[in-house]
Design an enzyme around this catalytic site. Sequence first.
Site, PDB file in Angstrom:
ATOM      1  N   ALA A 258       0.821  -1.214   0.000  1.00 49.90           N
ATOM      2  CA  ALA A 258       0.000   0.000   0.000  1.00 49.90           C
ATOM      3  C   ALA A 258       0.858   1.269   0.000  1.00 49.90           C
ATOM      4  O   ALA A 258       2.095   1.223   0.042  1.00 49.90           O
ATOM      5  CB  ALA A 258      -0.942  -0.013   1.200  1.00 49.90           C
ATOM      6  N   HIS A 259       0.170   2.419  -0.008  1.00 52.94           N
ATOM      7  CA  HIS A 259       0.837   3.714  -0.123  1.00 52.94           C
ATOM      8  C   HIS A 259       1.776   3.981   1.051  1.00 52.94           C
ATOM      9  O   HIS A 259       1.495   3.629   2.192  1.00 52.94           O
ATOM     10  CB  HIS A 259      -0.202   4.842  -0.221  1.00 52.94           C
ATOM     11  CG  HIS A 259      -1.103   4.937   0.974  1.00 52.94           C
ATOM     12  ND1 HIS A 259      -2.189   4.111   1.160  1.00 52.94           N
ATOM     13  CD2 HIS A 259      -1.077   5.763   2.044  1.00 52.94           C
ATOM     14  CE1 HIS A 259      -2.790   4.429   2.292  1.00 52.94           C
ATOM     15  NE2 HIS A 259      -2.130   5.429   2.849  1.00 52.94           N
ATOM     16  N   ASN A 260       2.914   4.567   0.729  1.00 53.83           N
ATOM     17  CA  ASN A 260       3.933   5.006   1.701  1.00 53.83           C
ATOM     18  C   ASN A 260       4.722   3.868   2.343  1.00 53.83           C
ATOM     19  O   ASN A 260       5.576   4.118   3.202  1.00 53.83           O
ATOM     20  CB  ASN A 260       3.330   5.864   2.826  1.00 53.83           C
ATOM     21  CG  ASN A 260       2.607   7.085   2.312  1.00 53.83           C
ATOM     22  OD1 ASN A 260       2.917   7.594   1.244  1.00 53.83           O
ATOM     23  ND2 ASN A 260       1.630   7.549   3.071  1.00 53.83           N
ATOM     24  N   VAL A 261       4.438   2.632   1.988  1.00 54.30           N
ATOM     25  CA  VAL A 261       5.168   1.510   2.584  1.00 54.30           C
ATOM     26  C   VAL A 261       6.624   1.543   2.127  1.00 54.30           C
ATOM     27  O   VAL A 261       6.933   1.891   0.989  1.00 54.30           O
ATOM     28  CB  VAL A 261       4.508   0.169   2.197  1.00 54.30           C
ATOM     29  CG1 VAL A 261       5.401  -1.011   2.576  1.00 54.30           C
ATOM     30  CG2 VAL A 261       3.153   0.040   2.871  1.00 54.30           C
ATOM     31  N   SER A 278       1.939   2.965   5.089  1.00 53.93           N
ATOM     32  CA  SER A 278       2.950   3.590   5.949  1.00 53.93           C
ATOM     33  C   SER A 278       3.682   2.617   6.852  1.00 53.93           C
ATOM     34  O   SER A 278       4.354   3.032   7.799  1.00 53.93           O
ATOM     35  CB  SER A 278       2.330   4.711   6.790  1.00 53.93           C
ATOM     36  OG  SER A 278       1.777   5.714   5.958  1.00 53.93           O
TER      37      SER A 278
END
Length: 366
Positions: A258-261, A278
């Site tokens: 997912a986003h920011n990982v 994240s």
Amino acid sequence: MSQTIAQIAKALDAQAVGDLEISVTSAAEPASAGADQIALAMSSKYAEGLAQGSARAALLWEGADWQAYGLEAAIFVTRPRLAMAGLSKAFDPGPEIAPGIHPSSLVDPSAQIAPGAAIGPFTVIGRDVVVGPNARIASHVTIAEGARIGADALILAHSHIGAGVIVGDRLICQPGAKIGADGFSFVTPETSTVEEARASLGKTNEIHEQSWVRIHSLGSVEIGDDVEIGANSCIDRGSVRATSVGHGTKLDNLVHVAHNVQVGRDCLLCAGVGVAGSSKIGDRVVLAGQVGVSDNVFIGDDVVTGGGTQIFTNVPSGRVIWGSPAVKMDQQIDLNKSVRRLPRLFAQVAELRETVTRLTQKGGTE
């Protein structure tokens, strides 16, 4: 792609004996191997099959009496799976992608296509894309504006590389992978029931109507060298900073990052893994099949998980974990044993209760 026994032994850095000029075209299990194939009998438990097949040469375990099996040549290996890596590479011709740019593809004039690159049919390459030397891009691939593809990359059919995505050298992108889709990020104008439930661990105030407002993804995705992305896997772009995957990491099929990982170097994320937004994953982490990682979680270096593990809190480096919620693997094994004992325990408690009741009733009548 025929190979001599000498060539295979050199590729595997292994000892070979017998007629090293024997040529083979592929590998096979011992019982079904033909005369033009090399038999894979890297453990003594597969030796019986050699007599059933027709192979003239075989990969054998160290110390095997190769002549006793009627072989004309043999290669001795100490680590079978590592030998399989070298052998499979030697015989894999890779996908057929004709050199140059296929006439049916659509390449923006501003795109920079390096020498040796191959672009298959019905592929779309957008504005200011950079494709590195000897990269191979199969059919029906989309590479959006501003993306950068490293040298010797292999991007297979129906994959999508989003705008501004940066991928390193020797990327392997299996069919249908999507790198750089928008992250799943939404917010409500007022405090949502989800936020209330999370803060109170289940209690919510009065339920009220809510509508979700989209948080757009302004970041991109950055992928290091020697990374492999499995079929139909998805890596979302970051909200502001880039989602990142480190050098040498391998993603299996149907993995979602997912986003920011941030995923470290040389990790393995097996089929069905989902990593929420994240989270940060260290180096050399192995997430087995269907592992779930909650958002904003930190996983240290060298962590290994069992299949189906659910990670809700930070995990220290070097820990081997399993279960839902995740605990040390030996602790989860003890918990599983205890659960299996519960029916017997319930039966014993019922028996004790019946005995106590009987004794109490007997005492009351005397």
